[in-house]
Write a protein that holds these residues in place. Sequence first.
Motif, PDB file in Angstrom:
ATOM      1  N   THR A 118      -7.423 -20.267   9.927  1.00  0.00           N
ATOM      2  CA  THR A 118      -8.025 -19.019   9.530  1.00  0.00           C
ATOM      3  C   THR A 118      -6.931 -17.848   9.971  1.00  0.00           C
ATOM      4  O   THR A 118      -7.826 -16.573  10.071  1.00  0.00           O
ATOM      5  N   LEU A 119      -5.924 -18.034  10.389  1.00  0.00           N
ATOM      6  CA  LEU A 119      -5.054 -16.917  10.733  1.00  0.00           C
ATOM      7  C   LEU A 119      -4.984 -15.540  10.008  1.00  0.00           C
ATOM      8  O   LEU A 119      -4.911 -15.669   9.002  1.00  0.00           O
ATOM      9  N   GLY A 120      -5.582 -14.591  10.578  1.00  0.00           N
ATOM     10  CA  GLY A 120      -5.579 -13.278   9.957  1.00  0.00           C
ATOM     11  C   GLY A 120      -6.547 -12.955   8.835  1.00  0.00           C
ATOM     12  O   GLY A 120      -6.714 -12.054   8.296  1.00  0.00           O
ATOM     13  N   MET A 121      -7.452 -13.836   8.761  1.00  0.00           N
ATOM     14  CA  MET A 121      -8.381 -13.805   7.850  1.00  0.00           C
ATOM     15  C   MET A 121     -10.032 -13.374   8.409  1.00  0.00           C
ATOM     16  O   MET A 121     -11.004 -12.951   7.523  1.00  0.00           O
ATOM     17  N   GLY A 122      -9.908 -12.951   9.656  1.00  0.00           N
ATOM     18  CA  GLY A 122     -11.186 -12.535  10.254  1.00  0.00           C
ATOM     19  C   GLY A 122     -11.362 -10.932  10.103  1.00  0.00           C
ATOM     20  O   GLY A 122     -10.766 -10.214   9.857  1.00  0.00           O
ATOM     21  N   ARG A 123     -12.637 -10.607  10.337  1.00  0.00           N
ATOM     22  CA  ARG A 123     -13.060  -9.322  10.356  1.00  0.00           C
ATOM     23  C   ARG A 123     -12.939  -8.592  11.500  1.00  0.00           C
ATOM     24  O   ARG A 123     -12.936  -7.254  11.447  1.00  0.00           O
ATOM     25  N   THR A 172      -3.447  -7.745   9.117  1.00  0.00           N
ATOM     26  CA  THR A 172      -4.126  -8.888   9.087  1.00  0.00           C
ATOM     27  C   THR A 172      -5.559  -8.866   9.396  1.00  0.00           C
ATOM     28  O   THR A 172      -6.092  -9.004  10.670  1.00  0.00           O
ATOM     29  N   ARG A 173      -6.291  -8.894   8.397  1.00  0.00           N
ATOM     30  CA  ARG A 173      -7.738  -8.726   8.391  1.00  0.00           C
ATOM     31  C   ARG A 173      -8.324  -9.387   7.123  1.00  0.00           C
ATOM     32  O   ARG A 173      -7.713  -9.329   5.954  1.00  0.00           O
ATOM     33  N   HIS A 174      -9.725  -9.585   7.098  1.00  0.00           N
ATOM     34  CA  HIS A 174     -10.375 -10.106   6.103  1.00  0.00           C
ATOM     35  C   HIS A 174     -10.187  -8.821   4.965  1.00  0.00           C
ATOM     36  O   HIS A 174     -10.360  -7.936   5.222  1.00  0.00           O
ATOM     37  N   GLY A 175      -9.889  -9.445   3.668  1.00  0.00           N
ATOM     38  CA  GLY A 175      -9.779  -8.518   2.567  1.00  0.00           C
ATOM     39  C   GLY A 175      -8.257  -7.870   2.343  1.00  0.00           C
ATOM     40  O   GLY A 175      -8.057  -7.261   1.158  1.00  0.00           O
ATOM     41  N   VAL A 176      -7.353  -8.243   3.108  1.00  0.00           N
ATOM     42  CA  VAL A 176      -6.132  -7.583   2.861  1.00  0.00           C
ATOM     43  C   VAL A 176      -5.436  -8.464   1.904  1.00  0.00           C
ATOM     44  O   VAL A 176      -5.227  -9.837   2.004  1.00  0.00           O
ATOM     45  N   MET A 177      -4.957  -8.043   0.796  1.00  0.00           N
ATOM     46  CA  MET A 177      -4.317  -8.883  -0.374  1.00  0.00           C
ATOM     47  C   MET A 177      -3.030  -9.566   0.220  1.00  0.00           C
ATOM     48  O   MET A 177      -2.133  -8.628   0.587  1.00  0.00           O
ATOM     49  N   PRO A 178      -2.881 -10.699   0.261  1.00  0.00           N
ATOM     50  CA  PRO A 178      -1.478 -11.197   0.790  1.00  0.00           C
ATOM     51  C   PRO A 178      -0.449 -10.959  -0.122  1.00  0.00           C
ATOM     52  O   PRO A 178      -0.526 -10.714  -1.291  1.00  0.00           O
ATOM     53  N   GLY A 179       0.733 -11.399   0.307  1.00  0.00           N
ATOM     54  CA  GLY A 179       1.826 -11.602  -0.468  1.00  0.00           C
ATOM     55  C   GLY A 179       3.034 -10.530   0.271  1.00  0.00           C
ATOM     56  O   GLY A 179       4.214 -11.093   0.338  1.00  0.00           O
ATOM     57  N   PRO A 180       2.800  -9.118   0.492  1.00  0.00           N
ATOM     58  CA  PRO A 180       3.856  -8.165   0.764  1.00  0.00           C
ATOM     59  C   PRO A 180       4.227  -8.630   2.375  1.00  0.00           C
ATOM     60  O   PRO A 180       3.577  -9.304   2.859  1.00  0.00           O
ATOM     61  N   ASP A 181       5.389  -7.931   2.445  1.00  0.00           N
ATOM     62  CA  ASP A 181       5.838  -8.215   3.970  1.00  0.00           C
ATOM     63  C   ASP A 181       5.106  -7.768   5.083  1.00  0.00           C
ATOM     64  O   ASP A 181       5.498  -8.030   6.151  1.00  0.00           O
ATOM     65  N   ASP A 182       3.967  -6.576   4.817  1.00  0.00           N
ATOM     66  CA  ASP A 182       3.492  -5.996   5.901  1.00  0.00           C
ATOM     67  C   ASP A 182       2.082  -6.773   6.021  1.00  0.00           C
ATOM     68  O   ASP A 182       1.126  -6.131   6.679  1.00  0.00           O
ATOM     69  N   THR A 183       1.797  -8.146   5.473  1.00  0.00           N
ATOM     70  CA  THR A 183       0.732  -8.935   5.460  1.00  0.00           C
ATOM     71  C   THR A 183       1.072 -10.168   6.319  1.00  0.00           C
ATOM     72  O   THR A 183       2.149 -10.492   6.314  1.00  0.00           O
ATOM     73  N   TRP A 241     -10.307 -11.451  -3.479  1.00  0.00           N
ATOM     74  CA  TRP A 241      -9.426 -11.587  -2.350  1.00  0.00           C
ATOM     75  C   TRP A 241      -9.284 -13.308  -1.993  1.00  0.00           C
ATOM     76  O   TRP A 241      -8.045 -13.471  -1.811  1.00  0.00           O
ATOM     77  N   GLU A 242     -10.321 -13.879  -2.111  1.00  0.00           N
ATOM     78  CA  GLU A 242     -10.037 -15.329  -2.093  1.00  0.00           C
ATOM     79  C   GLU A 242      -9.268 -16.019  -3.145  1.00  0.00           C
ATOM     80  O   GLU A 242      -8.270 -17.052  -2.626  1.00  0.00           O
ATOM     81  N   ALA A 243      -9.520 -15.535  -4.300  1.00  0.00           N
ATOM     82  CA  ALA A 243      -8.567 -15.902  -5.472  1.00  0.00           C
ATOM     83  C   ALA A 243      -7.059 -15.480  -5.039  1.00  0.00           C
ATOM     84  O   ALA A 243      -6.099 -16.348  -5.227  1.00  0.00           O
ATOM     85  N   ARG A 244      -6.966 -14.283  -4.483  1.00  0.00           N
ATOM     86  CA  ARG A 244      -5.509 -14.025  -4.391  1.00  0.00           C
ATOM     87  C   ARG A 244      -4.861 -14.640  -3.462  1.00  0.00           C
ATOM     88  O   ARG A 244      -3.720 -15.136  -3.370  1.00  0.00           O
TER      89      ARG A 244
END
Length: 578
Positions: free
Chosen positions: A354-359, A378-389, A305-308
């Motif tokens: 850290t917007l949206g990166m919390g648990r 908007t949570r820790h572990g959500v893979m970013p990129g798509p329009d619903d993140t 997730w961090e690398a993504r």
Amino acid sequence: MSRKSIFFSGVTAVSATLAALQPRVHAAPPAPASASTRPNILLVMSDDMGFSDIGCYGGKIRTPTLDRLAGNGLRFTQFYNGARCCPTRASLLTGLYPHQAGVGLMVNPRGDLPGYRGQLVDGCLTIAEMLRPAGYATYAVGKWHIAPSTPDARANWPLQRGFDRFYGTLAGAGSYYDPATLCRGNTFITPENDPEYKPARFYYTDAIADNAVRFLREHARDQAASPGQPARPFFMYVAFTAAHWPMHALPEDIARYKGRYDAGFEAVRAERHRRVRELGLIPPSTRLGPSAQNWADIPDADKAWEARCMEVYAAMIDRMDQGIARIVAQLEADGQLGNTLILFLQDNGACAETLGMGRGTPRASNPKRTRDGRPMRTRHGVMPGPDDTYIAYGPGWANVSNTPFREYKHWVHEGGISTPLIAHWPGGIRQNLGGTLVHAPGHIIDIAATCRDLAGAAYPDRRDGAFVLPLEGISLRPAFSGEIPRRTSPLCWEHEGNRAIRDGKWKLVAKGPKGAWELYDMETDRSELDDLASRHPDIARRLAADWEAWALRAKVKPWPWDDQPIHTPAKKKNSKNT
């Protein structure tokens, strides 16, 4: 071609080459310079990016267009912004310090304090307001964010501030697939109801570039329709939102960076540090401070997730460079590249938010749903990129982006205020200077002064009856012929109580309105690791007094921090650099 540098003492050739950059593509033959030829000016700004992200400043993100412009132009190694989006943009466009322009903080006013109105004051001019009376066509595309988006602030929207045409967003951040406060001229639109731009797939970075290309094409068409009339130069301000959160990118761009950042923060940062030194952007002796986060401390389950997050960030910058390529191609097609000064820079350092990166529960201010009704993730572990993140990329990667410097956006240590500045102008930069490094310090207050100088524009002392403050910056024109721009006053900063002053090699800097002053020698310690305040108290006292005098003159004080909270660093485990 050897890499060259403009130092304080002059122009010196060094042995390293630009071979490490992307393959160089030669520009069109330079247009002949003459006293009657005034350049077009294209000012391009990116958002929330670090000093070493683009290829020609040490990163390995694919930026062939910017690298080409740098290889044929100048790179400034000690150029500075204003630490945050709104103050930088106000200062950039007016040639004043941000508080003098009325935007000492953001677009939220703080009482009746003149330095914190939250929008431009009457006593300043934008570059467009300076150049339009001199015969320039003026265009703005992208992020504005120096006035509220409410109707009562309309007087400080682009069309009322000197621009003939505008396409972009008034607010500071939003979805790349459905940006808020999107306007064409003074009219709010959406990607769905805009009658003039209907791409098969809307992505805001593409939309900014496409509309800039359209404005250029129509400018050239209008010129061709008026044969025998004097050529009308243009000033265009293109303000990308890349790579500001949310981390939104297109799948094909993300795929290009798959696995690139699996080695983690320290490994990528060390590689950048090596490249930045090899390219001559910093002295070889410049040290690398401690990492903000340790990759070994990231649980194995979270590493992908961090690398993504960084893969998406890189993809956003890649896409921006593709858009800049289309803009440059249009200039070439119009035969205008030779007589166009292109300037590229960033509004602040990389962002450690850290917007949206919390648990926990997502922030209420985040958008809750997409336009078609899907919940925003908007949570820790959500893979970013798509329009619903809707998340950021965090302090670990921001620390990498700012290699080799300390701190981030908000702060006025080098990581918060250092920006690349690329200047490309085949018809105006001396031909043998291609690839030159300019080490003399510069500042965003210099951009307006440079544009006014090159355009031969007058600078009136009044605007609608209000007294206009004189420009604070100096013209960078001397650098275009291999000379050193001469500055007679120190450079100063203040944002959220963070303070700094730069005078020659000395920089005095502090965190927060009550933080202790730190003193650094920028010639030997650009990373700000060896505080010399106790060893040179006389220099520290002199610079502190100079900063206080500037703060009173430039409307920094009185400041509103006594009864208002200010931004504080996010506390991270094992963090020594936040």
